[in-house]
Scaffold this motif. Structure first.
Motif, PDB file in Angstrom:
ATOM      1  N   GLY A  21      -3.505  -6.929   5.523  1.00 27.43           N
ATOM      2  CA  GLY A  21      -2.738  -6.654   6.736  1.00 27.43           C
ATOM      3  C   GLY A  21      -3.215  -7.468   7.916  1.00 27.43           C
ATOM      4  O   GLY A  21      -2.410  -8.033   8.662  1.00 27.43           O
ATOM      5  N   ALA A  22      -4.537  -7.538   8.098  1.00 26.33           N
ATOM      6  CA  ALA A  22      -5.095  -8.322   9.201  1.00 26.33           C
ATOM      7  C   ALA A  22      -4.752  -9.799   9.052  1.00 26.33           C
ATOM      8  O   ALA A  22      -4.476 -10.484  10.038  1.00 26.33           O
ATOM      9  CB  ALA A  22      -6.614  -8.123   9.264  1.00 26.33           C
ATOM     10  N   GLN A  23      -4.749 -10.275   7.824  1.00 26.30           N
ATOM     11  CA  GLN A  23      -4.479 -11.703   7.580  1.00 26.30           C
ATOM     12  C   GLN A  23      -3.015 -12.066   7.798  1.00 26.30           C
ATOM     13  O   GLN A  23      -2.720 -13.148   8.313  1.00 26.30           O
ATOM     14  CB  GLN A  23      -4.905 -12.071   6.156  1.00 26.30           C
ATOM     15  N   VAL A  24      -2.091 -11.170   7.433  1.00 21.88           N
ATOM     16  CA  VAL A  24      -0.666 -11.512   7.514  1.00 21.88           C
ATOM     17  C   VAL A  24       0.041 -10.885   8.706  1.00 21.88           C
ATOM     18  O   VAL A  24       1.230 -11.096   8.909  1.00 21.88           O
ATOM     19  CB  VAL A  24       0.083 -11.156   6.206  1.00 21.88           C
ATOM     20  N   GLY A  25      -0.679 -10.062   9.486  1.00 20.38           N
ATOM     21  CA  GLY A  25      -0.067  -9.459  10.674  1.00 20.38           C
ATOM     22  C   GLY A  25       0.765  -8.225  10.377  1.00 20.38           C
ATOM     23  O   GLY A  25       1.801  -8.006  11.004  1.00 20.38           O
ATOM     24  N   MET A  26       0.324  -7.435   9.402  1.00 21.31           N
ATOM     25  CA  MET A  26       1.002  -6.184   9.066  1.00 21.31           C
ATOM     26  C   MET A  26      -0.017  -5.055   9.103  1.00 21.31           C
ATOM     27  O   MET A  26      -1.219  -5.298   9.080  1.00 21.31           O
ATOM     28  CB  MET A  26       1.617  -6.254   7.651  1.00 21.31           C
ATOM     29  N   SER A  27       0.475  -3.827   9.117  1.00 22.69           N
ATOM     30  CA  SER A  27      -0.439  -2.686   9.046  1.00 22.69           C
ATOM     31  C   SER A  27      -0.916  -2.500   7.610  1.00 22.69           C
ATOM     32  O   SER A  27      -0.271  -2.956   6.656  1.00 22.69           O
ATOM     33  CB  SER A  27       0.260  -1.410   9.515  1.00 22.69           C
ATOM     34  N   LYS A  28      -2.048  -1.805   7.467  1.00 24.89           N
ATOM     35  CA  LYS A  28      -2.567  -1.492   6.141  1.00 24.89           C
ATOM     36  C   LYS A  28      -1.533  -0.693   5.354  1.00 24.89           C
ATOM     37  O   LYS A  28      -1.278  -0.970   4.182  1.00 24.89           O
ATOM     38  CB  LYS A  28      -3.867  -0.700   6.273  1.00 24.89           C
ATOM     39  N   ALA A  29      -0.917   0.301   6.018  1.00 24.48           N
ATOM     40  CA  ALA A  29       0.085   1.134   5.351  1.00 24.48           C
ATOM     41  C   ALA A  29       1.308   0.310   4.939  1.00 24.48           C
ATOM     42  O   ALA A  29       1.883   0.524   3.864  1.00 24.48           O
ATOM     43  CB  ALA A  29       0.504   2.285   6.260  1.00 24.48           C
ATOM     44  N   GLY A  30       1.699  -0.633   5.791  1.00 21.37           N
ATOM     45  CA  GLY A  30       2.848  -1.478   5.472  1.00 21.37           C
ATOM     46  C   GLY A  30       2.590  -2.362   4.270  1.00 21.37           C
ATOM     47  O   GLY A  30       3.455  -2.523   3.394  1.00 21.37           O
ATOM     48  N   VAL A  31       1.378  -2.917   4.208  1.00 17.43           N
ATOM     49  CA  VAL A  31       1.016  -3.754   3.062  1.00 17.43           C
ATOM     50  C   VAL A  31       0.972  -2.904   1.798  1.00 17.43           C
ATOM     51  O   VAL A  31       1.494  -3.298   0.751  1.00 17.43           O
ATOM     52  CB  VAL A  31      -0.345  -4.455   3.297  1.00 17.43           C
ATOM     53  N   HIS A  32       0.362  -1.719   1.902  1.00 15.71           N
ATOM     54  CA  HIS A  32       0.263  -0.842   0.735  1.00 15.71           C
ATOM     55  C   HIS A  32       1.645  -0.443   0.224  1.00 15.71           C
ATOM     56  O   HIS A  32       1.922  -0.500  -0.982  1.00 15.71           O
ATOM     57  CB  HIS A  32      -0.562   0.406   1.068  1.00 15.71           C
ATOM     58  N   ALA A  33       2.532  -0.056   1.138  1.00 13.97           N
ATOM     59  CA  ALA A  33       3.885   0.345   0.739  1.00 13.97           C
ATOM     60  C   ALA A  33       4.606  -0.818   0.069  1.00 13.97           C
ATOM     61  O   ALA A  33       5.266  -0.646  -0.970  1.00 13.97           O
ATOM     62  CB  ALA A  33       4.671   0.835   1.953  1.00 13.97           C
ATOM     63  N   ARG A  34       4.494  -1.987   0.648  1.00 15.75           N
ATOM     64  CA  ARG A  34       5.158  -3.164   0.081  1.00 15.75           C
ATOM     65  C   ARG A  34       4.587  -3.493  -1.296  1.00 15.75           C
ATOM     66  O   ARG A  34       5.327  -3.801  -2.232  1.00 15.75           O
ATOM     67  CB  ARG A  34       4.978  -4.327   1.050  1.00 15.75           C
ATOM     68  N   TYR A  35       3.260  -3.405  -1.439  1.00 15.87           N
ATOM     69  CA  TYR A  35       2.603  -3.681  -2.717  1.00 15.87           C
ATOM     70  C   TYR A  35       3.082  -2.691  -3.781  1.00 15.87           C
ATOM     71  O   TYR A  35       3.345  -3.069  -4.914  1.00 15.87           O
ATOM     72  CB  TYR A  35       1.085  -3.608  -2.554  1.00 15.87           C
ATOM     73  N   MET A  36       3.214  -1.424  -3.416  1.00 14.67           N
ATOM     74  CA  MET A  36       3.668  -0.412  -4.366  1.00 14.67           C
ATOM     75  C   MET A  36       5.106  -0.686  -4.808  1.00 14.67           C
ATOM     76  O   MET A  36       5.432  -0.527  -5.979  1.00 14.67           O
ATOM     77  CB  MET A  36       3.556   0.989  -3.758  1.00 14.67           C
ATOM     78  N   VAL A  37       5.955  -1.104  -3.894  1.00 13.05           N
ATOM     79  CA  VAL A  37       7.342  -1.433  -4.247  1.00 13.05           C
ATOM     80  C   VAL A  37       7.358  -2.628  -5.200  1.00 13.05           C
ATOM     81  O   VAL A  37       8.091  -2.641  -6.196  1.00 13.05           O
ATOM     82  CB  VAL A  37       8.191  -1.726  -2.990  1.00 13.05           C
TER      83      VAL A  37
END
Length: 128
Positions: free
Chosen positions: A85-101
């Motif tokens: 998230g820090a590297q791409v400019g997203m929240s941790k939760a946003g990255v996790h949700a996207r990864y799960m999808v």
């Protein structure tokens, strides 16, 4: 035929209806607040009084500049969701949700969240 506007006597209720009218134009709570000169939490209060339930932004908010492949590559490279998230400019939760999808086809649900532990002050008192 034009829309007939009902005259609302109570000035507070009139504010609620003005907020609703602006919000229905697919504007954000922050935008409505700026236009009305109030904080977005006040707009949320106005809309709640009129029965609005879900006031989160609608539609797909997927970051087009962050590819699925990049998220998977970084995760497989050993980075945590927070680091990605820090590297791409997203929240941790946003990255996790996207990864799960990407990996399972489903978004994480509230049901998967761990139950909060009770704090000592909230714990039941022992019977004497």
């Amino acid at each position: 035929m034009g829309e007939v506007e009902e005259k609302i006597e109570d000035p507070q209720v009139a504010k609620w209806h003005k907020a609703a009218k602006i919000y229905k134009e697919k504007r954000s709570l922050a935008d409505v607040g700026k236009e009305m000169g109030v904080h977005e939490s006040t707009v949320r209060y106005y809309l709640a009084n009129l029965g609005f339930k879900d006031m989160r932004p609608q539609g797909d908010r997927t970051r087009e500049d962050v590819t699925d492949e990049l998220i998977v590559e970084l995760r497989e490279g050993g980075l945590s969701f927070a680091q990605i998230g820090a590297q791409v400019g997203m929240s941790k939760a946003g990255v996790h949700a996207r990864y799960m999808v990407i990996t399972t086809g489903e978004r994480p649900s509230d049901a998967t969240r761990p139950v909060k532990k009770r704090m000592k002050k909230d714990a039941p008192k022992p019977q004497e």
